[in-house]
Design a protein around this motif. Structure first.
Motif, PDB file in Angstrom:
ATOM      1  N   LEU A 136       6.470   3.644  -3.121  1.00 41.01           N
ATOM      2  CA  LEU A 136       5.150   3.003  -3.091  1.00 41.01           C
ATOM      3  C   LEU A 136       5.161   1.551  -3.560  1.00 41.01           C
ATOM      4  CD1 LEU A 136       2.771   5.898  -4.207  1.00 41.01           C
ATOM      5  CD2 LEU A 136       3.295   5.123  -1.896  1.00 41.01           C
ATOM      6  N   ALA A 137       5.917   1.266  -4.636  1.00 39.16           N
ATOM      7  CA  ALA A 137       5.961  -0.110  -5.147  1.00 39.16           C
ATOM      8  C   ALA A 137       6.580  -1.043  -4.112  1.00 39.16           C
ATOM      9  CB  ALA A 137       6.752  -0.157  -6.449  1.00 39.16           C
ATOM     10  N   GLN A 138       7.607  -0.548  -3.410  1.00 32.84           N
ATOM     11  CA  GLN A 138       8.246  -1.365  -2.361  1.00 32.84           C
ATOM     12  C   GLN A 138       7.273  -1.614  -1.205  1.00 32.84           C
ATOM     13  OE1 GLN A 138      11.687   1.597  -2.517  1.00 32.84           O
ATOM     14  NE2 GLN A 138      12.635  -0.164  -1.557  1.00 32.84           N
ATOM     15  N   LEU A 139       6.495  -0.590  -0.863  1.00 32.79           N
ATOM     16  CA  LEU A 139       5.519  -0.738   0.216  1.00 32.79           C
ATOM     17  C   LEU A 139       4.431  -1.741  -0.175  1.00 32.79           C
ATOM     18  CD1 LEU A 139       5.187   2.994   1.341  1.00 32.79           C
ATOM     19  CD2 LEU A 139       6.213   1.130   2.662  1.00 32.79           C
ATOM     20  N   GLN A 140       4.011  -1.699  -1.444  1.00 27.70           N
ATOM     21  CA  GLN A 140       3.008  -2.666  -1.909  1.00 27.70           C
ATOM     22  C   GLN A 140       3.550  -4.089  -1.797  1.00 27.70           C
ATOM     23  OE1 GLN A 140       2.065  -0.826  -5.826  1.00 27.70           O
ATOM     24  NE2 GLN A 140      -0.050  -1.318  -5.314  1.00 27.70           N
ATOM     25  N   ALA A 141       4.819  -4.249  -2.167  1.00 28.19           N
ATOM     26  CA  ALA A 141       5.428  -5.587  -2.126  1.00 28.19           C
ATOM     27  C   ALA A 141       5.440  -6.123  -0.694  1.00 28.19           C
ATOM     28  CB  ALA A 141       6.843  -5.532  -2.689  1.00 28.19           C
ATOM     29  N   SER A 142       5.595  -5.227   0.283  1.00 29.57           N
ATOM     30  CA  SER A 142       5.679  -5.664   1.682  1.00 29.57           C
ATOM     31  C   SER A 142       4.328  -5.732   2.378  1.00 29.57           C
ATOM     32  CB  SER A 142       6.592  -4.717   2.476  1.00 29.57           C
ATOM     33  OG  SER A 142       7.903  -4.783   1.981  1.00 29.57           O
ATOM     34  N   PHE A 143       3.426  -4.801   2.049  1.00 30.48           N
ATOM     35  CA  PHE A 143       2.186  -4.677   2.829  1.00 30.48           C
ATOM     36  C   PHE A 143       0.908  -4.975   2.032  1.00 30.48           C
ATOM     37  CE2 PHE A 143       5.297  -1.914   5.007  1.00 30.48           C
ATOM     38  CZ  PHE A 143       5.311  -2.554   6.241  1.00 30.48           C
ATOM     39  N   GLY A 144       1.053  -5.334   0.755  1.00 30.56           N
ATOM     40  CA  GLY A 144      -0.126  -5.700  -0.023  1.00 30.56           C
ATOM     41  C   GLY A 144      -0.443  -4.700  -1.123  1.00 30.56           C
ATOM     42  N   GLN A 145      -0.827  -5.233  -2.300  1.00 28.89           N
ATOM     43  CA  GLN A 145      -1.147  -4.384  -3.460  1.00 28.89           C
ATOM     44  C   GLN A 145      -2.312  -3.444  -3.153  1.00 28.89           C
ATOM     45  OE1 GLN A 145       0.707  -4.367  -6.383  1.00 28.89           O
ATOM     46  NE2 GLN A 145       2.045  -5.711  -5.195  1.00 28.89           N
ATOM     47  N   ASP A 146      -3.216  -3.884  -2.241  1.00 24.94           N
ATOM     48  CA  ASP A 146      -4.439  -3.106  -1.985  1.00 24.94           C
ATOM     49  C   ASP A 146      -4.224  -1.869  -1.121  1.00 24.94           C
ATOM     50  OD1 ASP A 146      -3.821  -4.715   0.211  1.00 24.94           O
ATOM     51  OD2 ASP A 146      -5.919  -4.936   0.813  1.00 24.94           O
ATOM     52  N   ILE A 147      -2.969  -1.541  -0.769  1.00 25.88           N
ATOM     53  CA  ILE A 147      -2.747  -0.312   0.027  1.00 25.88           C
ATOM     54  C   ILE A 147      -2.850   0.933  -0.861  1.00 25.88           C
ATOM     55  CG2 ILE A 147      -1.376  -1.390   1.866  1.00 25.88           C
ATOM     56  CD1 ILE A 147       1.139  -0.103   0.464  1.00 25.88           C
ATOM     57  N   LEU A 148      -2.921   0.739  -2.199  1.00 19.86           N
ATOM     58  CA  LEU A 148      -3.073   1.884  -3.098  1.00 19.86           C
ATOM     59  C   LEU A 148      -4.477   1.903  -3.709  1.00 19.86           C
ATOM     60  CD1 LEU A 148       0.188   2.240  -5.247  1.00 19.86           C
ATOM     61  CD2 LEU A 148      -0.345   3.255  -3.044  1.00 19.86           C
ATOM     62  N   SER A 185      -7.013   3.026  -6.909  1.00 20.60           N
ATOM     63  CA  SER A 185      -6.796   2.820  -8.349  1.00 20.60           C
ATOM     64  C   SER A 185      -6.041   3.984  -8.994  1.00 20.60           C
ATOM     65  CB  SER A 185      -8.132   2.616  -9.058  1.00 20.60           C
ATOM     66  OG  SER A 185      -8.989   3.699  -8.757  1.00 20.60           O
ATOM     67  N   ASP A 186      -6.131   5.201  -8.377  1.00 20.46           N
ATOM     68  CA  ASP A 186      -5.416   6.353  -8.945  1.00 20.46           C
ATOM     69  C   ASP A 186      -3.996   6.504  -8.401  1.00 20.46           C
ATOM     70  OD1 ASP A 186      -5.878   7.190  -6.377  1.00 20.46           O
ATOM     71  OD2 ASP A 186      -6.875   9.071  -6.909  1.00 20.46           O
ATOM     72  N   GLY A 187      -3.551   5.494  -7.634  1.00 22.06           N
ATOM     73  CA  GLY A 187      -2.171   5.535  -7.117  1.00 22.06           C
ATOM     74  C   GLY A 187      -2.025   6.215  -5.766  1.00 22.06           C
ATOM     75  N   THR A 188      -3.147   6.704  -5.196  1.00 19.39           N
ATOM     76  CA  THR A 188      -3.102   7.344  -3.873  1.00 19.39           C
ATOM     77  C   THR A 188      -2.985   6.267  -2.794  1.00 19.39           C
ATOM     78  OG1 THR A 188      -4.579   9.035  -4.729  1.00 19.39           O
ATOM     79  CG2 THR A 188      -4.296   8.969  -2.341  1.00 19.39           C
ATOM     80  N   LEU A 189      -2.138   6.548  -1.816  1.00 26.02           N
ATOM     81  CA  LEU A 189      -1.936   5.595  -0.729  1.00 26.02           C
ATOM     82  C   LEU A 189      -3.099   5.635   0.256  1.00 26.02           C
ATOM     83  CD1 LEU A 189       0.089   3.657   0.759  1.00 26.02           C
ATOM     84  CD2 LEU A 189       0.887   5.683   1.975  1.00 26.02           C
ATOM     85  N   LYS A 190      -3.579   4.462   0.667  1.00 25.69           N
ATOM     86  CA  LYS A 190      -4.576   4.377   1.749  1.00 25.69           C
ATOM     87  C   LYS A 190      -3.774   4.394   3.054  1.00 25.69           C
ATOM     88  CE  LYS A 190      -7.463   1.307  -1.086  1.00 25.69           C
ATOM     89  NZ  LYS A 190      -7.906  -0.095  -1.245  1.00 25.69           N
ATOM     90  N   ARG A 191      -3.568   5.589   3.567  1.00 28.29           N
ATOM     91  CA  ARG A 191      -2.661   5.765   4.710  1.00 28.29           C
ATOM     92  C   ARG A 191      -3.084   4.954   5.932  1.00 28.29           C
ATOM     93  NH1 ARG A 191       0.940   9.951   4.069  1.00 28.29           N
ATOM     94  NH2 ARG A 191       0.604  11.123   2.163  1.00 28.29           N
ATOM     95  N   HIS A 192      -4.387   4.986   6.231  1.00 34.13           N
ATOM     96  CA  HIS A 192      -4.850   4.278   7.436  1.00 34.13           C
ATOM     97  C   HIS A 192      -4.604   2.779   7.324  1.00 34.13           C
ATOM     98  CE1 HIS A 192      -6.326   7.620   9.673  1.00 34.13           C
ATOM     99  NE2 HIS A 192      -7.130   8.020   8.711  1.00 34.13           N
TER     100      HIS A 192
END
Length: 201
Positions: free
Chosen positions: A46-58, A60-67
């Motif tokens: 998840l941290a790697q995905l945030q670094a590539s696609f934006g911090q806002d993809i998660l 506040s509880d750490g759940t991924l916004k899949r869409h």
């Protein structure tokens, strides 16, 4: 232990095939489910995905916004490649772990079901590869009714996946699923019978 891959694009009916195989007692490893597992809260990906696609993809509880992740990742070929590069190693590690468990449990044959087997390091691990296909528009309708998305979104998802011709080149056998689930199962049974015949040659 024989490892048989089952692949196909979205909406082809792979899960109907693997559900049947699991009911017959074969170990079935769902690579697509594992792909979802590696995106659950707490996963190292998840941290790697945030670094590539934006911090806002998660959330506040750490759940991924899949869409949101899907929209960004599948918007460009580069995005799709980045998503794969981040998630694939962890997916493959978990698949291997489950295959070891199946073999330890005495299974003679295990099925790995996944949309993305072809073109990954796992392709070489398969003793055979079943490709399940369906007509394009049939797949679009199945995706819409399964995931509750628009036809345009379903088409975008399909078009972002591995081209059918590439899957066909890699496959050992192609099963066309353009009818009912019982018709698909009859084709799977015929394939299993041919495998058993080969084994007892």
């Amino acid at each position: 232990m024989k490892i048989i891959g089952i692949t196909g694009r979205s909406g082809c009916g792979k899960s109907s095939a693997t559900n049947f195989l699991a009911e017959q007692g074969y170990p079935c490893i769902d690579a697509d489910r594992i792909a979802r597992e590696v995106l659950l809260p707490g996963s190292a990906c998840l941290a790697q995905l945030q670094a590539s696609f934006g911090q806002d993809i998660l959330e506040s509880d750490g759940t991924l916004k899949r869409h949101l992740l899907a929209d960004r990742a599948f918007a460009t070929p580069e995005g799709t490649r980045t998503l794969t590069a981040i998630t694939q190693p962890e997916i493959l590690r978990r698949i291997e772990e489950r295959l070891r468990q199946a073999e330890t449990g005495g299974a003679g044959m295990a099925f790995v079901d996944g949309a993305v087997i072809v073109g990954t390091p796992f392709e070489a691990r398969c003793d055979a590869l079943i490709l399940i296909t369906a007509p394009y528009e049939t797949s679009v309708q199945r995706i819409c009714s399964r995931d509750g998305i628009s036809e345009e979104m379903a088409r975008r998802r399909l078009d972002a996946q591995t081209p059918l011709e590439e899957l066909r080149r890699a496959a050992t056998v192609e099963i066309v699923n353009d009818g009912t689930v019982p018709q698909l199962i009859e084709q799977i049974k015929a394939y299993l019978a041919s495998l058993r015949k080969e084994e007892h040659g």
